[in-house]
Write a protein that holds these residues in place. Structure first.
Motif, PDB file in Angstrom:
ATOM      1  N   ASN A 116      68.429  49.055 -56.822  1.00 24.99           N
ATOM      2  CA  ASN A 116      68.335  50.011 -58.499  1.00 24.99           C
ATOM      3  C   ASN A 116      67.183  51.157 -57.774  1.00 24.99           C
ATOM      4  N   GLY A 117      67.201  52.023 -56.765  1.00 31.45           N
ATOM      5  CA  GLY A 117      66.918  52.660 -56.433  1.00 31.45           C
ATOM      6  C   GLY A 117      65.219  53.234 -56.389  1.00 31.45           C
ATOM      7  N   LEU A 118      64.842  52.217 -56.254  1.00 30.75           N
ATOM      8  CA  LEU A 118      63.162  51.768 -55.749  1.00 30.75           C
ATOM      9  C   LEU A 118      63.235  52.457 -54.470  1.00 30.75           C
ATOM     10  N   ARG A 119      62.407  52.714 -54.213  1.00 31.07           N
ATOM     11  CA  ARG A 119      62.125  52.816 -52.596  1.00 31.07           C
ATOM     12  C   ARG A 119      60.981  52.564 -51.877  1.00 31.07           C
ATOM     13  N   ILE A 120      60.419  51.325 -51.120  1.00 24.93           N
ATOM     14  CA  ILE A 120      59.424  50.666 -51.261  1.00 24.93           C
ATOM     15  C   ILE A 120      58.340  51.370 -49.551  1.00 24.93           C
ATOM     16  N   GLU A 121      57.345  51.890 -49.404  1.00 24.79           N
ATOM     17  CA  GLU A 121      57.145  51.759 -48.045  1.00 24.79           C
ATOM     18  C   GLU A 121      55.777  51.176 -47.692  1.00 24.79           C
ATOM     19  N   ARG A 122      56.046  50.364 -46.827  1.00 22.30           N
ATOM     20  CA  ARG A 122      54.620  50.015 -47.012  1.00 22.30           C
ATOM     21  C   ARG A 122      53.480  50.505 -45.351  1.00 22.30           C
ATOM     22  N   ILE A 123      52.071  50.838 -46.003  1.00 21.85           N
ATOM     23  CA  ILE A 123      50.923  52.198 -45.486  1.00 21.85           C
ATOM     24  C   ILE A 123      50.081  51.359 -44.746  1.00 21.85           C
ATOM     25  N   SER A 124      49.590  51.837 -44.034  1.00 18.15           N
ATOM     26  CA  SER A 124      48.293  51.070 -42.961  1.00 18.15           C
ATOM     27  C   SER A 124      47.119  51.430 -44.034  1.00 18.15           C
ATOM     28  N   VAL A 125      46.404  50.694 -44.181  1.00 20.65           N
ATOM     29  CA  VAL A 125      45.216  50.900 -45.012  1.00 20.65           C
ATOM     30  C   VAL A 125      43.682  50.510 -44.788  1.00 20.65           C
ATOM     31  N   PRO A 126      42.559  50.777 -44.775  1.00 20.36           N
ATOM     32  CA  PRO A 126      41.492  50.240 -43.869  1.00 20.36           C
ATOM     33  C   PRO A 126      41.306  49.004 -45.027  1.00 20.36           C
ATOM     34  N   ILE A 127      40.115  48.086 -43.832  1.00 17.71           N
ATOM     35  CA  ILE A 127      40.149  46.789 -44.871  1.00 17.71           C
ATOM     36  C   ILE A 127      39.054  46.652 -45.597  1.00 17.71           C
ATOM     37  N   GLY A 128      38.289  47.162 -45.373  1.00 17.81           N
ATOM     38  CA  GLY A 128      36.884  47.952 -46.719  1.00 17.81           C
ATOM     39  C   GLY A 128      35.546  47.591 -46.092  1.00 17.81           C
ATOM     40  N   VAL A 129      34.894  46.539 -46.154  1.00 14.11           N
ATOM     41  CA  VAL A 129      33.571  46.476 -45.436  1.00 14.11           C
ATOM     42  C   VAL A 129      33.625  45.192 -44.475  1.00 14.11           C
ATOM     43  N   ILE A 130      33.648  45.817 -43.013  1.00 15.71           N
ATOM     44  CA  ILE A 130      33.563  44.221 -42.562  1.00 15.71           C
ATOM     45  C   ILE A 130      32.128  44.803 -41.254  1.00 15.71           C
ATOM     46  N   ALA A 131      31.564  43.242 -41.658  1.00 14.12           N
ATOM     47  CA  ALA A 131      30.398  42.384 -40.983  1.00 14.12           C
ATOM     48  C   ALA A 131      30.302  42.044 -39.795  1.00 14.12           C
ATOM     49  N   MET A 132      29.877  42.547 -38.403  1.00 20.86           N
ATOM     50  CA  MET A 132      29.527  42.156 -37.258  1.00 20.86           C
ATOM     51  C   MET A 132      28.911  42.339 -36.476  1.00 20.86           C
ATOM     52  N   ILE A 133      28.831  40.983 -36.419  1.00 23.40           N
ATOM     53  CA  ILE A 133      27.660  39.359 -36.306  1.00 23.40           C
ATOM     54  C   ILE A 133      28.250  39.395 -34.523  1.00 23.40           C
ATOM     55  N   TYR A 134      26.339  40.190 -33.494  1.00 20.92           N
ATOM     56  CA  TYR A 134      26.913  39.243 -32.049  1.00 20.92           C
ATOM     57  C   TYR A 134      25.625  39.564 -31.631  1.00 20.92           C
ATOM     58  N   GLU A 135      25.994  39.156 -30.384  1.00 17.35           N
ATOM     59  CA  GLU A 135      24.834  38.409 -29.934  1.00 17.35           C
ATOM     60  C   GLU A 135      24.451  39.482 -28.450  1.00 17.35           C
ATOM     61  N   SER A 136      23.357  40.115 -28.216  1.00 18.60           N
ATOM     62  CA  SER A 136      22.748  41.168 -26.763  1.00 18.60           C
ATOM     63  C   SER A 136      23.264  41.809 -26.892  1.00 18.60           C
ATOM     64  N   ARG A 137      24.336  42.429 -26.894  1.00 11.72           N
ATOM     65  CA  ARG A 137      25.003  43.700 -25.654  1.00 11.72           C
ATOM     66  C   ARG A 137      24.779  45.281 -26.908  1.00 11.72           C
ATOM     67  N   PRO A 138      23.472  45.681 -26.724  1.00 11.43           N
ATOM     68  CA  PRO A 138      23.681  46.379 -27.685  1.00 11.43           C
ATOM     69  C   PRO A 138      24.929  47.591 -28.390  1.00 11.43           C
TER      70      PRO A 138
END
Length: 426
Positions: A116-138
């Motif tokens: 039907n003439g539509l052109r569709i693109e899949r584009i990379s984007v950020p996820i948003g807000v990430i919570a990183m929970i980790y131990e010991s290694r600063p």
């Protein structure tokens, strides 16, 4: 940031985490619109700040080390916590390497045209807000913050309580880089409390957090699996195996095993179990024992028949991530038995085969269902920096979204851009 003499409690923790989340959400919107040059400038300026504040970082790290001096922590734990001039320099180098990479955002992942003439693109984007929970290694805070900046994500860092002094200075350096680039400092925030209720609060932050990434021991991962209401990207323990096939070059195998186990025993990429083909076990084990002279070997009956001084291995040994100078040894009859044993006991992180027989290597690598499978190389190469990612936020052992070392590219999602010229759906 609080001075720990007035640690927040109870409902105060939930309020603090909710505020961090709202600020991160606002920062994520700004960061997603930032230019490639801005995000890269934030990283290179943060790297400069890390180098300039090396003395401050090491002084803070000394406080962290002093706080656990009488805690009975083992040498591997202390090694993960300890920073040195070289390790701080490596943190700065990692930020520069991440800045030099191609932008993971705005990439056209696919393009297709409809009748039907539509052109569709899949584009990379950020996820948003990430919570990183980790131990010991600063240094994980530095790597995670940098990878999130590069990929346009805001991040809330909740490091181990024992590394809080170090983490404060590291996050301040990242904030300095963000400010220099005209980006919101709230793009990288630290949960500045030792109270473990903060972890649960993050795991319940469905209104503000898009993804939780835990990086630590099985206890932390189990807590996340049990409590999380937010999607997670799991980094499980590294119960890694190196299998020495009957075709192996024995000298090569000994060198690989020595590095895979002893280079740094306290990291998740270390080999914890060596599996040896019975046909060459009598040649391999004595040489391996010499090469690993500072490592306690725990073997099955067949291994102890060759090296009687080995400690008898128990069933628990086959499932244990030692993170120390202990190695279990299993003798198998053939490659099929090796595959069955590794599949039954691996944590799905990294496993390796040492073999000159290319077909045997390919069969092992295809059969083993781990995130990373290696041929004739040390399992300690299972690392984002070694994969050319500059650093990693973790080694994902699940199968959804990302697997193996998680760099900036793996911290993106995608959306569809649909271009039309007045089309209406019938």
């Amino acid at each position: 940031m609080n001075d720990m003499s007035t640690e927040p409690k109870g409902s105060d923790i939930a309020t603090i985490v909710a505020d961090l989340g709202q600020r991160a959400k606002a920062a994520a919107r700004d960061l997603s619109m930032a230019t490639t040059a801005q995000r890269n400038l934030a990283l290179t300026e943060a790297a400069k700040a890390l180098r300039a504040k090396t003395a401050d970082i090491l002084a803070a790290n000394d406080k962290d080390l002093e706080s656990i001096r009488d805690s009975g922590k083992d040498a591997a734990f202390i090694d993960r916590l300890k920073l040195t001039d070289d390790r701080v320099a490596a943190m700065g180098d990692a930020l520069d390497a991440i800045a030099a990479q191609d932008d993971p955002l705005g990439r056209t992942l696919a393009t297709f045209d409809r009748p039907n003439g539509l052109r569709i693109e899949r584009i990379s984007v950020p996820i948003g807000v990430i919570a990183m929970i980790y131990e010991s290694r600063p240094n994980v805070g530095s790597d995670a913050g940098a990878l999130c900046i590069k990929s346009g994500n805001a991040v809330i860092l909740r490091g181990g309580s024992e590394s809080l002094h170090s983490s404060r200075v590291i996050v301040a350096c990242l904030a300095q880089g963000l400010a220099a680039a005209g980006l919101p400092e709230d793009a990288v925030q630290l949960v500045d409390t030792r109270d473990r209720e903060a972890v649960k609060a993050l795991l319940h932050s469905t209104d503000t957090v898009d993804l939780v990434i835990p990086r630590g021991g099985r206890g932390l991962v189990s807590l996340v699996q049990r409590e999380a209401r937010v999607p997670t990207l799991l980094h499980l323990d590294g119960n890694n195996h190196t299998y020495v096939h009957e075709s192996a070059d024995i000298e090569k195998a000994i060198g690989i095993i020595q590095n895979a186990k002893m280079r740094r025993t306290g990291i998740c990429g270390a080999t914890e179990c060596v599996v040896v083909d019975a046909k060459i076990a009598s040649q391999v084990l004595p040489l391996m024992a010499v090469a690993l002279n500072d490592c306690e070997l725990r073997g099955d009956d067949a291994a102890r028949a060759i090296l009687p001084d080995m400690v008898p291995a128990t069933d628990d040994d086959w499932h244990t991530e030692y993170l120390s100078n202990i190695l279990s040894v299993k003798i198998v009859d053939d490659a099929d038995a090796a595959i069955a044993f590794v599949q039954a006991h691996s944590s799905g992180h990294t496993d390796a085969i040492v073999a000159e027989d290319a077909q045997a290597a390919k069969r092992f690598m295809t059969a083993i269902d781990s995130a990373v499978v290696m041929h004739n190389a040390s399992t300690q190469f299972s690392d984002g920096g070694e994969f050319g990612m500059g650093a990693e936020i973790g080694i994902a052992t699940g199968k959804m979204h990302a697997r193996g070392p998680v760099g900036a590219e793996q911290l993106t999602s995608f959306k569809y851009f649909v271009h039309g010229d007045g089309q209406q759906r019938p």
